[in-house]
Design an enzyme around this catalytic site. Structure first.
Site, PDB file in Angstrom:
ATOM      1  N   ASN A 242     -41.067 -29.927 -26.767  1.00  0.00           N
ATOM      2  CA  ASN A 242     -40.064 -29.897 -25.699  1.00  0.00           C
ATOM      3  C   ASN A 242     -40.280 -28.735 -24.733  1.00  0.00           C
ATOM      4  O   ASN A 242     -39.585 -28.616 -23.732  1.00  0.00           O
ATOM      5  CB  ASN A 242     -38.641 -29.860 -26.273  1.00  0.00           C
ATOM      6  CG  ASN A 242     -38.235 -28.475 -26.729  1.00  0.00           C
ATOM      7  OD1 ASN A 242     -39.075 -27.665 -27.100  1.00  0.00           O
ATOM      8  ND2 ASN A 242     -36.949 -28.201 -26.715  1.00  0.00           N
TER       9      ASN A 242
ATOM     10  N   ASP B 158     -36.136 -27.519 -30.130  1.00  0.00           N
ATOM     11  CA  ASP B 158     -34.940 -28.336 -30.405  1.00  0.00           C
ATOM     12  C   ASP B 158     -34.337 -27.993 -31.763  1.00  0.00           C
ATOM     13  O   ASP B 158     -33.127 -27.791 -31.890  1.00  0.00           O
ATOM     14  CB  ASP B 158     -35.293 -29.829 -30.404  1.00  0.00           C
ATOM     15  CG  ASP B 158     -35.291 -30.412 -28.991  1.00  0.00           C
ATOM     16  OD1 ASP B 158     -34.687 -29.795 -28.098  1.00  0.00           O
ATOM     17  OD2 ASP B 158     -35.912 -31.473 -28.787  1.00  0.00           O
TER      18      ASP B 158
ATOM     19  N   LYS C 254     -41.906 -36.509 -25.031  1.00  0.00           N
ATOM     20  CA  LYS C 254     -42.018 -35.466 -26.068  1.00  0.00           C
ATOM     21  C   LYS C 254     -43.188 -35.698 -27.030  1.00  0.00           C
ATOM     22  O   LYS C 254     -43.811 -34.754 -27.494  1.00  0.00           O
ATOM     23  CB  LYS C 254     -40.715 -35.368 -26.860  1.00  0.00           C
ATOM     24  CG  LYS C 254     -39.588 -34.701 -26.093  1.00  0.00           C
ATOM     25  CD  LYS C 254     -38.378 -34.494 -26.967  1.00  0.00           C
ATOM     26  CE  LYS C 254     -37.271 -33.821 -26.173  1.00  0.00           C
ATOM     27  NZ  LYS C 254     -36.109 -33.509 -26.968  1.00  0.00           N
TER      28      LYS C 254
ATOM     29  N   THR D 263     -38.733 -33.711 -21.622  1.00  0.00           N
ATOM     30  CA  THR D 263     -37.671 -34.521 -22.214  1.00  0.00           C
ATOM     31  C   THR D 263     -38.106 -35.972 -22.275  1.00  0.00           C
ATOM     32  O   THR D 263     -39.262 -36.304 -21.961  1.00  0.00           O
ATOM     33  CB  THR D 263     -36.322 -34.270 -21.488  1.00  0.00           C
ATOM     34  OG1 THR D 263     -35.297 -34.968 -22.191  1.00  0.00           O
ATOM     35  CG2 THR D 263     -36.321 -34.713 -20.041  1.00  0.00           C
TER      36      THR D 263
ATOM     37  N   LYS E 258     -37.802 -47.051 -41.188  1.00  0.00           N
ATOM     38  CA  LYS E 258     -37.941 -45.815 -40.402  1.00  0.00           C
ATOM     39  C   LYS E 258     -37.332 -44.630 -41.159  1.00  0.00           C
ATOM     40  O   LYS E 258     -37.863 -43.509 -41.137  1.00  0.00           O
ATOM     41  CB  LYS E 258     -37.288 -45.972 -39.022  1.00  0.00           C
ATOM     42  CG  LYS E 258     -38.119 -46.863 -38.099  1.00  0.00           C
ATOM     43  CD  LYS E 258     -37.640 -46.817 -36.673  1.00  0.00           C
ATOM     44  CE  LYS E 258     -37.988 -45.535 -35.978  1.00  0.00           C
ATOM     45  NZ  LYS E 258     -37.502 -45.486 -34.590  1.00  0.00           N
TER      46      LYS E 258
HETATM   47  P1  NAP Z   1     -34.609 -41.682 -30.203  1.00  0.00           P
HETATM   48  O1  NAP Z   1     -35.913 -41.169 -30.679  1.00  0.00           O
HETATM   49  O2  NAP Z   1     -34.559 -42.764 -29.192  1.00  0.00           O
HETATM   50  O3  NAP Z   1     -33.786 -42.151 -31.513  1.00  0.00           O
HETATM   51  C1  NAP Z   1     -32.532 -42.777 -31.435  1.00  0.00           C
HETATM   52  C2  NAP Z   1     -32.108 -43.199 -32.821  1.00  0.00           C
HETATM   53  O4  NAP Z   1     -30.822 -43.793 -32.721  1.00  0.00           O
HETATM   54  C3  NAP Z   1     -33.028 -44.269 -33.442  1.00  0.00           C
HETATM   55  O5  NAP Z   1     -33.073 -44.075 -34.828  1.00  0.00           O
HETATM   56  C4  NAP Z   1     -32.288 -45.552 -33.117  1.00  0.00           C
HETATM   57  O6  NAP Z   1     -32.576 -46.585 -34.009  1.00  0.00           O
HETATM   58  C5  NAP Z   1     -30.861 -45.099 -33.311  1.00  0.00           C
HETATM   59  N1  NAP Z   1     -29.914 -45.994 -32.678  1.00  0.00           N
HETATM   60  C6  NAP Z   1     -29.849 -46.326 -31.377  1.00  0.00           C
HETATM   61  N2  NAP Z   1     -28.838 -47.205 -31.186  1.00  0.00           N
HETATM   62  C7  NAP Z   1     -28.292 -47.423 -32.398  1.00  0.00           C
HETATM   63  C8  NAP Z   1     -27.236 -48.256 -32.853  1.00  0.00           C
HETATM   64  N3  NAP Z   1     -26.566 -49.016 -32.009  1.00  0.00           N
HETATM   65  N4  NAP Z   1     -26.923 -48.228 -34.169  1.00  0.00           N
HETATM   66  C9  NAP Z   1     -27.622 -47.476 -35.042  1.00  0.00           C
HETATM   67  N5  NAP Z   1     -28.653 -46.680 -34.682  1.00  0.00           N
HETATM   68  C10 NAP Z   1     -28.967 -46.652 -33.365  1.00  0.00           C
HETATM   69  O7  NAP Z   1     -33.724 -40.498 -29.574  1.00  0.00           O
HETATM   70  P2  NAP Z   1     -33.677 -38.968 -30.016  1.00  0.00           P
HETATM   71  O8  NAP Z   1     -34.586 -38.173 -29.168  1.00  0.00           O
HETATM   72  O9  NAP Z   1     -33.805 -38.914 -31.482  1.00  0.00           O
HETATM   73  O10 NAP Z   1     -32.182 -38.574 -29.552  1.00  0.00           O
HETATM   74  C11 NAP Z   1     -31.064 -39.106 -30.206  1.00  0.00           C
HETATM   75  C12 NAP Z   1     -29.803 -38.573 -29.516  1.00  0.00           C
HETATM   76  O11 NAP Z   1     -29.751 -37.162 -29.631  1.00  0.00           O
HETATM   77  C13 NAP Z   1     -29.746 -38.872 -28.032  1.00  0.00           C
HETATM   78  O12 NAP Z   1     -28.428 -39.216 -27.713  1.00  0.00           O
HETATM   79  C14 NAP Z   1     -30.133 -37.564 -27.372  1.00  0.00           C
HETATM   80  O13 NAP Z   1     -29.524 -37.403 -26.094  1.00  0.00           O
HETATM   81  C15 NAP Z   1     -29.548 -36.556 -28.365  1.00  0.00           C
HETATM   82  N6  NAP Z   1     -30.271 -35.273 -28.336  1.00  0.00           N
HETATM   83  C16 NAP Z   1     -29.540 -34.141 -28.098  1.00  0.00           C
HETATM   84  C17 NAP Z   1     -30.176 -32.921 -28.084  1.00  0.00           C
HETATM   85  C18 NAP Z   1     -29.379 -31.666 -27.812  1.00  0.00           C
HETATM   86  O14 NAP Z   1     -29.963 -30.645 -27.433  1.00  0.00           O
HETATM   87  N7  NAP Z   1     -28.076 -31.680 -28.017  1.00  0.00           N
HETATM   88  C19 NAP Z   1     -31.563 -32.817 -28.331  1.00  0.00           C
HETATM   89  C20 NAP Z   1     -32.280 -34.005 -28.603  1.00  0.00           C
HETATM   90  C21 NAP Z   1     -31.611 -35.224 -28.601  1.00  0.00           C
HETATM   91  P3  NAP Z   1     -33.908 -47.487 -33.872  1.00  0.00           P
HETATM   92  O15 NAP Z   1     -35.053 -46.570 -34.237  1.00  0.00           O
HETATM   93  O16 NAP Z   1     -33.679 -48.555 -34.835  1.00  0.00           O
HETATM   94  O17 NAP Z   1     -33.961 -47.928 -32.447  1.00  0.00           O
END
Ligand code: NAP
Length: 461
Positions: free
Chosen positions: A265, A280, A244, A240, A333
């Site tokens: 993952n 995922d 990853k 996690t 992005k």
């Molecule tokens: P990540 O790679 O850190 O990406 C996060 C994304 O959210 C980036 O595009 C970031 O933008 C954007 N973001 C953060 N704060 C923001 C804001 N205030 N306004 C607009 N955009 C914002 O994380 P990830 O791995 O993709 O995960 C994203 C979410 O999905 C997390 O909450 C994670 O816990 C959840 N998730 C859930 C599962 C599940 O099994 N249910 C699996 C994977 C992930 P920037 O690039 O500009 O920073």
């Protein structure tokens, strides 16, 4: 692995024997560590109490210390030859050499070295027979017994920090002592992951008696962990945040979906090689399909441009979505995701900035809208500034939030109040774990039945 094999395995393993002062945490830590590694746990004092039919302090009061020590020694001689257990001894077990000889014969002796001033802060001395004299008695005892603990210990575990730190240190000792077993999840931070609960529920349901551990691996240290995993023979592990992507160069093979997303993952040890997978996205698809939805011919809007958003866009493209729109707070992005999808398949894809106007426009033409940002996640501290875009969504459309904590985010709450279909991130979380278990165990599982078991467990949490 069958129950029979597990018993064989237990017999062939040394016990983990905890020694240390009264109140240093032998019982609590021992119990938690045993649960984590699926090892039987025995507390010598509790066993003596059960046999005598009275608490240790009553035995002391009625019959005196020598009588208690005899009962304790007899119990230790009985328990010590069994293998693969965590044994918490009483603080005075070290006073008799015969006890330590028996325990050492088939056990690794671990001294929980907690400073008496820390113990004094959180135990009730009155409840422990030899500490009835208060903290002075505790400090005296520490002075007398510490040399004995040090003399008998194979491993000295400094326990001046938090109970969680002590548990992690003890877990590391047990891992080194019992290589080649079970599964784990690695991450940083790791304390709040739901993976152990989910995977242990699945392993229990399947009667597979293997441990599933949570291992803290700091950012930048994943290569070192992979080498350790190879050497120890860990059968598989989940990965996690934040490893990853970083783990990819350290693996021997990476299957297609993981290579496409550039993220792993699940890692499975097979024929001496470590193979990376990504469950995922298949997990998200399985969750959608379980609700009668899917990506095929759908107009998919993805909010976010991180790892999950990119992988969802690729999955939607591979599943032949009608169109894909990716919106993020940084346009470049979103465009990068668009480019990587275009390279793969010729699907109409739009990429742009996530602002109220574009969100309204995209939502009006969405069959599925997926939040793949942490907005609304518990502890993240930020949420959508406006949810007006939901009002534009077509009546039969689905809003999916991959955030799973809280189970009902503001986004989903409002979508439901507008009569839209909703799905939270728990279903995806559970399905990705079930798919990972299939890889770990190398066989198909009854996912719908296991899904119910895991969601019941999570709702009890
Ligand atoms: P990540 O790679 O850190 O990406 C996060 C994304 O959210 C980036 O595009 C970031 O933008 C954007 N973001 C953060 N704060 C923001 C804001 N205030 N306004 C607009 N955009 C914002 O994380 P990830 O791995 O993709 O995960 C994203 C979410 O999905 C997390 O909450 C994670 O816990 C959840 N998730 C859930 C599962 C599940 O099994 N249910 C699996 C994977 C992930 P920037 O690039 O500009 O920073």
């Amino acid at each position: 692995m069958s129950e029979h094999c597990d018993i064989e395995h237990m017999k062939n393993n040394r016990n983990i024997v905890l020694i240390g002062l009264s109140g240093c945490g032998k019982t609590a830590l021992g119990r938690q560590a045993a649960e984590r590694f699926r090892m039987p746990f025995i507390d010598v004092d509790e066993s003596v109490e059960a046999r005598a039919g009275m608490p240790v302090r009553e035995i002391f009061k009625l019959y005196g210390e020598p009588y208690f020590r005899d009962l304790e020694s007899a119990m230790i001689q009985e328990i010590a030859p069994g293998g693969g257990m965590v044994i918490a001894t009483g603080g005075g077990a070290v006073l008799r050499e015969e006890n330590m000889r028996a325990l050492r014969e088939n056990g690794l002796i671990v001294f929980l070295d907690r400073p008496p001033e820390n113990i004094a802060k959180d135990i009730d001395c009155g409840a422990r027979p030899l500490l009835a004299g208060g903290t002075d008695a505790l400090f005296r005892m520490a002075e007398e017994r510490r040399p004995l603990y040090l003399k008998n210990a194979d491993v000295v575990l400094p326990c001046a920090g938090s109970p969680q730190e002590a548990l992690e240190a003890l877990a590391a000792v047990i891992r080194d002592e019992r290589p080649g077993r079970g599964f784990a999840v690695i991450g940083d931070p790791i304390a709040h992951t739901l993976s152990p609960l989910i995977h242990r529920t699945v392993l229990d349901a399947l009667e597979v008696h293997e441990p599933y551990d949570a291992i803290h691996v700091p950012k930048g240290k994943v290569g070192g962990f992979v080498e350790k995993a190879r050497a120890s023979g860990l059968k598989g592990f989940n990965v996690t945040i934040p490893h990853k992507k970083d783990i990819l160069p350290f693996l021997d093979e990476v299957e297609e979906e993981a290579a496409l997303c550039g993220a792993v993952n699940t890692v499975v040890a097979r024929n001496g090689k470590l193979c990376g997978h990504n469950t995922d996205m298949q997990g998200l698809l399985a969750a959608l399909q379980a609700d009668g939805a899917g990506f095929r011919d759908k107009r998919v809007v993805i909010l976010g441009t991180g790892g999950a958003a990119g992988a969802i866009a690729l999955k939607a493209a591979r599943e032949k979505a009608y169109s894909i729109t990716v919106l993020g707070r940084r346009a470049h992005k979103a465009e990068e995701i668009g480019e990587s999808v275009k390279k793969l398949l010729n699907i109409p894809i739009q990429a742009g900035i996530l602002d109220p106007e574009t969100a309204l426009k995209a939502a009006a033409e969405a069959d599925i809208l997926i939040n793949a940002t942490p907005l609304g996640m518990s502890g993240y501290g930020e949420d959508f500034s406006s949810l007006d875009f939901l009002e534009r969504m077509p009546p039969d459309s689905l809003v999916c939030d991959i955030v799973y904590n809280p189970p009902k985010t503001r986004l989903l709450d409002k979508a439901a109040s507008l009569g839209l279909k909703t799905q939270n991130g728990l279903a995806m979380l559970i399905y990705q774990a079930l798919l990972a278990e299939e890889l770990f165990l190398g066989r198909k599982l009854d996912k719908p039945a296991l899904y119910i078991k895991v969601s019941d467990t999570l709702s009890l949490k």
